[in-house]
Design an enzyme around this catalytic site. Structure first.
Site, mmCIF file in Angstrom:
data_model
loop_
_atom_site.group_PDB
_atom_site.id
_atom_site.type_symbol
_atom_site.label_atom_id
_atom_site.label_comp_id
_atom_site.label_asym_id
_atom_site.label_seq_id
_atom_site.Cartn_x
_atom_site.Cartn_y
_atom_site.Cartn_z
ATOM 1 N N HIS A 48 0.833 -1.212 0.000
ATOM 2 C CA HIS A 48 0.000 0.000 0.000
ATOM 3 C C HIS A 48 0.872 1.270 0.000
ATOM 4 C CE1 HIS A 48 -3.878 -2.080 0.907
ATOM 5 N NE2 HIS A 48 -3.075 -2.943 1.504
ATOM 6 N N ASN A 65 -10.365 -2.897 2.292
ATOM 7 C CA ASN A 65 -10.026 -2.903 0.872
ATOM 8 C C ASN A 65 -11.287 -2.719 0.045
ATOM 9 O OD1 ASN A 65 -7.253 -3.333 1.099
ATOM 10 N ND2 ASN A 65 -7.430 -5.562 1.028
ATOM 11 N N HIS A 95 -4.230 1.152 11.821
ATOM 12 C CA HIS A 95 -4.003 -0.111 12.535
ATOM 13 C C HIS A 95 -5.352 -0.745 12.868
ATOM 14 C CE1 HIS A 95 -2.683 -3.093 15.206
ATOM 15 N NE2 HIS A 95 -2.541 -2.392 16.306
ATOM 16 N N TYR A 103 0.838 -4.106 12.008
ATOM 17 C CA TYR A 103 0.761 -2.693 11.617
ATOM 18 C C TYR A 103 1.687 -1.786 12.436
ATOM 19 C CZ TYR A 103 -2.829 -3.869 8.277
ATOM 20 O OH TYR A 103 -3.465 -4.401 7.201
HETATM 21 FE FE1 HDD Z 1 -2.770 -4.792 5.477
HETATM 22 C C1 HDD Z 1 -1.241 -1.791 5.136
HETATM 23 C C2 HDD Z 1 -5.706 -3.453 4.279
HETATM 24 C C3 HDD Z 1 -4.188 -7.927 5.369
HETATM 25 C C4 HDD Z 1 -0.086 -6.035 7.014
HETATM 26 N N1 HDD Z 1 -3.360 -2.985 4.829
HETATM 27 C C5 HDD Z 1 -2.584 -1.863 4.767
HETATM 28 C C6 HDD Z 1 -3.343 -0.767 4.248
HETATM 29 C C7 HDD Z 1 -4.598 -1.240 3.997
HETATM 30 C C8 HDD Z 1 -4.605 -2.634 4.371
HETATM 31 C C9 HDD Z 1 -5.763 -0.462 3.436
HETATM 32 C C10 HDD Z 1 -2.820 0.636 3.991
HETATM 33 C C11 HDD Z 1 -3.142 1.554 5.117
HETATM 34 C C12 HDD Z 1 -2.692 2.952 4.780
HETATM 35 O O1 HDD Z 1 -3.300 3.561 3.889
HETATM 36 O O2 HDD Z 1 -1.727 3.404 5.390
HETATM 37 N N2 HDD Z 1 -4.558 -5.555 4.867
HETATM 38 C C13 HDD Z 1 -5.662 -4.828 4.519
HETATM 39 C C14 HDD Z 1 -6.802 -5.704 4.417
HETATM 40 C C15 HDD Z 1 -6.365 -6.961 4.710
HETATM 41 C C16 HDD Z 1 -4.965 -6.862 5.000
HETATM 42 C C17 HDD Z 1 -8.213 -5.263 4.079
HETATM 43 C C18 HDD Z 1 -7.136 -8.238 4.756
HETATM 44 C C19 HDD Z 1 -8.309 -8.325 5.254
HETATM 45 N N3 HDD Z 1 -2.223 -6.644 6.043
HETATM 46 C C20 HDD Z 1 -2.958 -7.808 5.960
HETATM 47 C C21 HDD Z 1 -2.256 -8.880 6.617
HETATM 48 C C22 HDD Z 1 -1.099 -8.339 7.116
HETATM 49 C C23 HDD Z 1 -1.100 -6.938 6.732
HETATM 50 C C24 HDD Z 1 -2.744 -10.308 6.744
HETATM 51 C C25 HDD Z 1 -0.007 -8.982 7.913
HETATM 52 C C26 HDD Z 1 -0.224 -9.871 8.819
HETATM 53 N N4 HDD Z 1 -0.948 -4.053 5.914
HETATM 54 C C27 HDD Z 1 -0.009 -4.744 6.600
HETATM 55 C C28 HDD Z 1 1.208 -3.917 6.924
HETATM 56 C C29 HDD Z 1 0.813 -2.528 6.336
HETATM 57 C C30 HDD Z 1 -0.543 -2.799 5.726
HETATM 58 C C31 HDD Z 1 2.490 -4.541 6.424
HETATM 59 C C32 HDD Z 1 1.818 -1.872 5.393
HETATM 60 C C33 HDD Z 1 1.842 -0.407 5.758
HETATM 61 C C34 HDD Z 1 1.141 -0.333 7.010
HETATM 62 O O3 HDD Z 1 0.654 -1.577 7.355
HETATM 63 O O4 HDD Z 1 0.993 0.661 7.697
HETATM 64 O O5 HDD Z 1 1.362 -3.858 8.288
#
Ligand code: HDD
Length: 743
Positions: A87, A160, A351, A374
């Site tokens: 993202h 999402n 988060h 997060y």
């Molecule tokens: Fe995630 C970012 C949505 C599964 C780990 N995620 C992130 C963002 C969105 C989502 C919208 C961007 C937020 C922003 O604009 O800053 N993610 C989802 C959805 C998921 C999902 C709807 C499934 C239902 N994500 C998911 C899993 C993991 C992560 C299973 C790890 C266990 N997501 C992250 C992250 C991020 C992230 C690596 C990257 C940047 C951040 O968190 O701040 O922690």
């Protein structure tokens, strides 16, 4: 004592007021406005000259004592922070949320009680796979993350635009991300799943099947962030003041309807305007076309936890809207662009673990893993857990705790006491009871053996993928097949292509597998498999039948389809190009332009060059866009006015003819009046349409989304028909022969 009582009353959740402006007012304390100010150093010293460094002689070496040079350079050198690992590319907007009626029966969350209250929000939309500078219109999931600044602290709904996820257990997330990101050896391809490693992974992971169908569909190339749905994905839990819990799925429904690009257009936009979605959001807010989304919930009483043919804790499953309807409980309006991209959109940190009393988690193993990731990744981005003090991340209510110190700490905590319990600090900050707004976790009973195992109830990977496929319109199905031809066509390993067809697609639909095989150099499967499936109880039944136990079943879900269910008939904020050159008919331009603008459309005059063009009537109009700076892909519809001289010129311009061919190919509505029709006939679509027969002349004729008017001044009737054609957005299916049209 009396003093403390007063303080308590002041701090009570009941009297804490939050309104639409609370966040904006808070941010005002941090804003800097250079207007009419002197340039200074970070220390506030005014600068007399910034264009030359301090040197020993005008041709001599730069001096170390040049504090202004050193500071300016140091800041540039340290301007970047790590981009989000997924993202990375996003666009943010401020706004507010308002509930329609009190939700007290389901949740005690304060921001969901009072319809007169406006809770400030910040939303960040994103793509997932590409890096920060990648294009907006790539085929990908879109993130839809909302931070509600409530009177009980921040609540983040981190969703999402697709209601399910690729995997069931968070422990597979690093594998998924590695597979879909550019390959580690050559760092290619950028912002695309169309490469061997992703499809290798997918072909070996049947649980991805359902989400793959969504990603291959039109949902993954939205026309606008304002025209896509949002989903919380997981089943969450609402808890009311009596401590009663119920399961909930969150939805965002865009009031402009759901609309998508077509693939050819998306790819071209990635080159001509990689900021397409970001620009669209920004401009809509600047011009007062505020994006609006209704918050919807699907409620599942706690007793129905096991009533479905699938597990509601499995994030690869949705609950068909036909089984549990979506109740719209409030509306979010995005009405303000950020002042500074980095300070707000880049530094915002969401988060899923940020919840307020009345909203709680479930045991979905994907959600549970997200609760770790997060903050962990944010500490990597900000190098400090103090990122919560960055203005955009601060709640609008006071923060009191003993979590001081660390890099870049902003808050100055007073007193010598930074532990609990304490007597030296009067016992403060103190605990809040549930009545005082203290968060109390839902007392769910949990027991089990420690075990690294997937629940049997998570085993059916194909039924909902099949339901999705079966629920698509004919056009949507065709585009899914084309998307697979593209994605798998880019896969070099034949073994992976064969496995995708036989082990995944054929289990979703034999029809789908056969059509895909044909385009990717793989033999079609010889037999259909997987039309039957075992449910949790071991009963064999037809796939894609979703039942509430003892209740109705769902074999077709129009709610999944954009074509069948989710469009709107408004032309608000649609972009229409008027193609003209010197000698156009001004009366026709003015009439159509005014009618479209009254309905909220944005109209631009497009011509070969910028500057002014003159009408037959003598009026001069300012050209908004020259061909070289734009293209049909940047508009939702095209209009060609009459005017012999103008049309004769356009006929000789490849650019103008290309606009028509391409708009036709992309299914867009086209309107033409009088001589304007000759331009249509001169383009390649002349072979595809017949235009009005003699007796039909004098009134507007609509054929395949092309609206024409000949020998008539009845612009009102033309405008009505043209507006209706634009409201239908695309006319792709009725233009089957468009394969003949080059573009
Ligand atoms: Fe995630 C970012 C949505 C599964 C780990 N995620 C992130 C963002 C969105 C989502 C919208 C961007 C937020 C922003 O604009 O800053 N993610 C989802 C959805 C998921 C999902 C709807 C499934 C239902 N994500 C998911 C899993 C993991 C992560 C299973 C790890 C266990 N997501 C992250 C992250 C991020 C992230 C690596 C990257 C940047 C951040 O968190 O701040 O922690």
């Amino acid at each position: 004592m009396a003093k403390n009582e007063n303080k308590d009353q002041k701090n009570s959740i009941e009297t804490t007021r939050v309104d639409e402006n609370s966040k904006n007012q808070q941010l005002e304390n941090f804003r800097e406005d250079p207007n009419e100010q002197y340039l200074t150093t970070d220390q506030g010293v005014r600068i007399s000259r910034t264009d030359d460094s301090l040197k020993a002689g005008s041709r001599g070496p730069t001096l170390m004592e040049d504090f202004h040079f050193r500071e300016k350079m140091t800041h540039l050198d340290h301007e970047s922070i790590p981009e989000r690992v997924v993202h990375a590319r996003g666009s943010g907007a401020h706004g507010y949320f308002q509930v329609y009626e009190s939700m007290a029966d389901l949740t005690k969350a304060k921001f969901l009680q009072d319809p007169s209250q406006k809770t400030p929000v910040f939303v960040r939309f994103s793509t997932v796979v590409g890096s920060r500078g990648s294009a907006d219109t790539v085929r990908d999931v879109r993130g839809f993350a909302t931070k509600f600044y409530t009177q009980e602290g921040n609540y983040d709904l981190v969703g999402n635009n697709i209601p399910v996820f690729f995997i069931q257990d968070a422990i597979k997330f690093p594998d998924l991300v590695h597979a879909i990101k550019p390959q580690p050896d050559k760092e290619m391809p950028q912002a695309s799943a169309a490469h061997d490693t992703f499809w290798d992974f997918a072909s070996l992971m049947p649980e991805t099947a359902h989400m793959l169908m969504w990603v291959l569909s039109d949902r993954a190339i939205p026309r606008s962030f304002r025209m896509m749905e949002g989903f919380g994905v997981h089943t969450f839990r609402l808890v009311n003041a009596q401590g009663e819990g119920s399961f909930v799925k969150f939805h965002w429904k865009p009031l402009l309807g759901v609309h998508s690009l077509v693939w050819d257009e998306a790819q071209k936009l990635a080159g001509k305007d990689p900021d397409w979605l970001r620009r669209d959001l920004w401009e809509a807010i600047e011009t007062g076309e505020y994006p609006e989304f209704e918050l919807g919930i699907q409620m599942i009483p706690e007793g129905d936890e096991h009533a479905f043919a699938f597990d509601i804790l499995d994030a690869t499953k949705l609950i068909p809207e036909e089984l549990v309807p979506v109740r719209r409980i409030g509306k979010m309006t995005l009405n303000r662009n950020p002042d500074n991209f980095f300070a707000e959109t880049e530094q915002v940190a969401f988060h899923p673990g940020n919840v307020v009393p009345g909203i709680d988690f479930t045991n979905d193993p994907l959600l549970q893993g997200r609760l770790f990731s997060y903050v962990d990744t944010q500490i990597n981005r900000f190098h400090s857990s103090n990122f919560t003090e960055v203005p955009i991340n601060r709640p609008v209510v006071p923060v009191h705790n003993q979590q001081g110190a660390g890099f870049m700490r902003q808050t100055i905590n007073k007193g010598k006491v930074n532990y609990f319990p304490n007597s030296l600090g009067g016992g403060y900050p103190k605990m809040a009871s549930e009545q005082e707004g203290g968060y109390v976790h839902y007392t769910e009973k949990v027991e089990g053996h420690k075990i690294r195992e997937r629940s049997k109830s998570f085993k059916d990977h194909f039924s909902q993928a099949t339901l999705f496929w079966k629920s698509m319109s004919a056009g949507e199905k065709k585009r899914i097949v084309q998307a697979l031809h593209f994605e798998l066509g880019k896969v070099e390993s034949k073994e992976v292509r064969i496995r995708m067809v036989n082990e995944i697609l054929n289990h979703i639909s034999y029809e789908l597998a056969t059509m895909v095989a044909q385009g990717i150099g793989v033999d079609a499967p010889s037999i259909a498999v997987g039309s039957k499936v075992k449910d949790v109880a071991g009963t064999i039944k037809d796939k894609a039948v979703h039942a509430l136990s003892g209740g109705k079943t769902v074999e077709d879900s129009p709610a999944l389809s954009i074509d069948r269910n989710n469009k709107s008939n408004s032309i608000k904020s649609r972009k229409v190009a008027i193609l003209a050159d010197n000698g156009f008919s001004n009366i026709e331009v003015m009439s159509v332009k005014q009618a479209l603008q009254t309905q909220g459309a944005k109209v631009s005059l497009v011509s070969m060059f910028k500057g002014k063009i003159k009408s037959t009537e003598g009026e001069e109009l300012e050209v908004d866009k020259s061909h070289i700076t734009t293209g049909s892909i940047m508009f939702d519809a095209i209009f060609i006015p009459g005017g012999k001289e103008s049309v004769e010129k356009l006929k000789k311009q490849g650019e103008a003819l290309h606009v028509i061919n391409e708009a036709y190919k992309h299914g867009k509505p086209i309107g033409a009046i009088n001589e304007g029709i000759e331009l249509l006939m001169a383009s390649s679509i002349g072979q595809a349409i017949t235009i009005a027969s003699a007796e039909e002349k004098r009134k507007p004729v609509v054929e395949k989304g092309i609206v024409t008017l000949q020998n008539s001044q009845d612009f009102t009737a033309f405008n009505e028909a043209f507006i209706q054609a634009i409201a239908q957005h695309r006319h792709i299916v009725v233009r089957e022969e468009r394969a003949m049209v080059p573009a």
